[in-house]
Design a protein around this motif. Structure first.
Motif, PDB file in Angstrom:
ATOM      1  N   GLU A 171       0.815  -1.213   0.000  1.00 36.76           N
ATOM      2  CA  GLU A 171       0.000   0.000   0.000  1.00 36.76           C
ATOM      3  C   GLU A 171       0.848   1.263   0.000  1.00 36.76           C
ATOM      4  O   GLU A 171       0.396   2.318  -0.453  1.00 36.76           O
ATOM      5  CB  GLU A 171      -0.964  -0.033   1.182  1.00 36.76           C
ATOM      6  CG  GLU A 171      -1.972  -1.182   1.045  1.00 36.76           C
ATOM      7  CD  GLU A 171      -3.186  -1.028   1.926  1.00 36.76           C
ATOM      8  OE1 GLU A 171      -3.106  -0.313   2.942  1.00 36.76           O
ATOM      9  OE2 GLU A 171      -4.227  -1.637   1.603  1.00 36.76           O
ATOM     10  N   ILE A 174       1.243   1.759  -3.567  1.00 38.21           N
ATOM     11  CA  ILE A 174      -0.013   2.208  -4.173  1.00 38.21           C
ATOM     12  C   ILE A 174      -0.160   3.717  -3.990  1.00 38.21           C
ATOM     13  O   ILE A 174      -0.617   4.442  -4.878  1.00 38.21           O
ATOM     14  CB  ILE A 174      -1.218   1.467  -3.554  1.00 38.21           C
ATOM     15  CG1 ILE A 174      -1.203  -0.010  -3.980  1.00 38.21           C
ATOM     16  CG2 ILE A 174      -2.535   2.120  -3.960  1.00 38.21           C
ATOM     17  CD1 ILE A 174      -2.281  -0.857  -3.323  1.00 38.21           C
ATOM     18  N   ASP A 403      -0.180  -5.817 -10.538  1.00 38.38           N
ATOM     19  CA  ASP A 403      -1.405  -5.103 -10.157  1.00 38.38           C
ATOM     20  C   ASP A 403      -1.448  -5.003  -8.638  1.00 38.38           C
ATOM     21  O   ASP A 403      -1.947  -5.893  -7.940  1.00 38.38           O
ATOM     22  CB  ASP A 403      -2.631  -5.851 -10.694  1.00 38.38           C
ATOM     23  CG  ASP A 403      -3.912  -5.047 -10.520  1.00 38.38           C
ATOM     24  OD1 ASP A 403      -3.925  -4.124  -9.673  1.00 38.38           O
ATOM     25  OD2 ASP A 403      -4.902  -5.356 -11.207  1.00 38.38           O
ATOM     26  N   ASP A 405      -3.182  -3.030  -6.707  1.00 42.54           N
ATOM     27  CA  ASP A 405      -4.533  -2.911  -6.134  1.00 42.54           C
ATOM     28  C   ASP A 405      -5.161  -4.296  -5.932  1.00 42.54           C
ATOM     29  O   ASP A 405      -5.780  -4.562  -4.891  1.00 42.54           O
ATOM     30  CB  ASP A 405      -5.421  -2.067  -7.043  1.00 42.54           C
ATOM     31  CG  ASP A 405      -5.061  -0.584  -6.973  1.00 42.54           C
ATOM     32  OD1 ASP A 405      -4.772  -0.111  -5.848  1.00 42.54           O
ATOM     33  OD2 ASP A 405      -5.049   0.086  -8.022  1.00 42.54           O
ATOM     34  N   SER A 408      -3.409  -5.975  -3.051  1.00 47.64           N
ATOM     35  CA  SER A 408      -3.895  -5.455  -1.781  1.00 47.64           C
ATOM     36  C   SER A 408      -5.245  -6.069  -1.413  1.00 47.64           C
ATOM     37  O   SER A 408      -5.489  -6.417  -0.251  1.00 47.64           O
ATOM     38  CB  SER A 408      -4.031  -3.924  -1.865  1.00 47.64           C
ATOM     39  OG  SER A 408      -4.622  -3.402  -0.693  1.00 47.64           O
ATOM     40  N   PHE A 409      -6.106  -6.222  -2.414  1.00 46.82           N
ATOM     41  CA  PHE A 409      -7.424  -6.830  -2.171  1.00 46.82           C
ATOM     42  C   PHE A 409      -7.275  -8.255  -1.650  1.00 46.82           C
ATOM     43  O   PHE A 409      -7.950  -8.659  -0.690  1.00 46.82           O
ATOM     44  CB  PHE A 409      -8.249  -6.825  -3.456  1.00 46.82           C
ATOM     45  CG  PHE A 409      -9.556  -7.563  -3.331  1.00 46.82           C
ATOM     46  CD1 PHE A 409     -10.660  -6.939  -2.773  1.00 46.82           C
ATOM     47  CD2 PHE A 409      -9.670  -8.883  -3.759  1.00 46.82           C
ATOM     48  CE1 PHE A 409     -11.876  -7.624  -2.645  1.00 46.82           C
ATOM     49  CE2 PHE A 409     -10.864  -9.567  -3.627  1.00 46.82           C
ATOM     50  CZ  PHE A 409     -11.968  -8.943  -3.073  1.00 46.82           C
TER      51      PHE A 409
END
Length: 442
Positions: A171, A174, A403, A405, A408-409
């Protein structure tokens, strides 16, 4: 929440039966408890034992009781526990009288459910309560107790730390998309993944361990007719469970019996004598016996020392070659032939029977040989959660770090699964599924 009552010991004729009352209004029960010299209990000191007369107008009993003040009780609520004489008539009368005071009868597992809700234990520890009650072996008790004392809770906290360590790095990048993950960070993340995967696989594997120690070990007795299989079964059980006869084919199907050896539940199976036969019924029994032998954890192969080796003996040895087995020579008191065996015994005279039992108990104990290697073993609900996390790790491995994101998910989803296992997040459906399997009073 309602104040609840239930017996926490079996309601049978016994020395004592204990009723537990839990909730903010638990001291209402004092209306039915009088001091032995007369008078009422106006105040109670926690954890002190009091002698009282129970009197509901129709039933009287001399009782002792004790009080736990919130939050220092099993449920985290005010708790009163009353010990009655163990007559079911007294207990039913007392429960009915307490309910007339507005105290509700507890649902299955409701005391432990309240302990979880009130933060006295996490969900994995609450599940361990039922597992400890239901354990069928000393090893099962070992695992359940360690989980009750927070073994899995600690391991999950360690996993959370690993996930948060990775998520913090992901993050951070990100938030600063112009930066690419450096080789150093990639190595850091990969190392954490490897540790997470190794721990998850061990936890999933431990489910089989818990299932094994709480399920019976199947031990089958195999051999051709008249080698003494039924006599060995009777010897193990110390009773005449199987018919002993010189007539070949007496046991036409398997006979099984339950016992405990080396602290473990064991199912002993005496199989039909394995031989070539045209008898339809006996043949069907032999086929079923061979299936039992193949599915057994341990096989006791019995050879006859008073007779030469036969083709049927060789067939039994071939069929069990890949099994964990003990090959014993029976009828050592009239031995005329030497066969390749692990031990020679005589069930008739008791020769070497004790030594044979030691060998069998050692093999059974090997089922629990890793008991101290891992402190805890997970149940099916927990195992399913850890398997979902392993599947997520595989998704992460496929997507790599392109990726962030999505990465992180996946990481946050795994953290949510851990929270479900410990009960930090839960639904009523989850709680109902768990606590409805508990007995009344727990």
């Amino acid at each position: 929440m309602d104040t609840i009552v239930a017996p926490i010991t079996p309601v049978i004729r016994s020395a004592v039966t204990v009723l537990r009352i839990s909730g903010a209004d638990s001291l209402r029960a004092l209306a039915l408890l009088k001091k032995q010299g007369g008078g009422t209990f106006s105040s109670l000191e926690p954890r002190m034992v009091y002698h009282a007369l129970y009197d509901d107008g129709s039933v009287r009993d001399d009782v002792v009781f004790w009080y736990f003040k919130s939050p220092n009780s099993y449920t985290g609520e005010d708790v009163l526990e009353i010990s009655f004489h163990g007559n079911p008539l007294i207990v039913r009368s007392a429960v009915s009288s307490f309910m007339s005071l507005g105290i509700r009868f507890a649902e299955p597992g409701e005391f432990t459910r309240r302990a979880f809700i009130n933060g006295k234990m996490d969900l994995s520890q609450a599940e361990a309560v039922e597992e400890m009650i239901s354990a069928k072996s000393e090893a099962g008790l070992f695992y359940s107790y360690n989980q009750l004392k927070g073994g899995l809770k600690t391991q999950i906290q360690n996993l959370k730390t690993l996930y948060v360590d990775v998520l913090t790095v992901v993050e951070a990048y990100i938030d600063f998309p112009e930066e690419d993950l450096s080789d150093r960070e990639l190595h850091y993340i990969t190392t954490k993944y490897e540790r997470i995967e190794a721990e998850l696989k061990e936890l999933v594997k431990s489910y089989s361990t818990l299932k094994a120690v709480n399920d019976a070990v199947y031990v089958s007795i195999a051999g051709r007719p008249n080698v003494g299989k039924s006599s060995i079964l009777n010897c193990l059980l110390k009773e005449n469970r199987a018919i002993v006869s010189d007539i070949p084919g007496t046991t036409r199907d398997f006979i099984d019996a339950d016992m405990t050896l080396a602290g473990h539940p064991v199912k002993i199976v005496d199989t039909a004598g394995i031989r070539r036969t045209d008898d339809y019924v006996e043949k069907a029994g032999i086929e079923r016996s061979l299936e039992r032998v193949e599915n057994s954890h341990i096989v006791i192969v019995v050879l006859d020392l008073s007779a030469p080796m036969t083709e049927e003996d060789k067939l039994v040895l071939r069929k069990t070659a890949d099994s964990k087995r003990i090959v014993i020579g029976n009828k050592a008191d009239i031995k005329r032939y030497s066969h390749m065996t692990d031990i020679d015994i005589s069930v008739k005279t008791g020769m070497n029977v004790h030594e044979f039992m030691n060998i069998l108990e050692n093999l059974i104990s090997q089922e629990d040989s890793q008991i101290h290697e891992h402190a805890i073993a997970v149940n099916e609900r927990q195992k399913n959660g850890f398997q979902r996390m392993l599947a997520s790790l595989e998704e992460i491995r496929i997507m790599g770090c392109d990726d962030l994101d999505a990465l992180s998910f996946e990481l946050r989803d795994s953290l949510n699964i851990l929270s479900e296992i410990t009960g930090e997040t839960y639904t009523e459906e989850i709680l109902s599924n768990i606590f409805n399997s508990f007995c009344i009073g727990k």
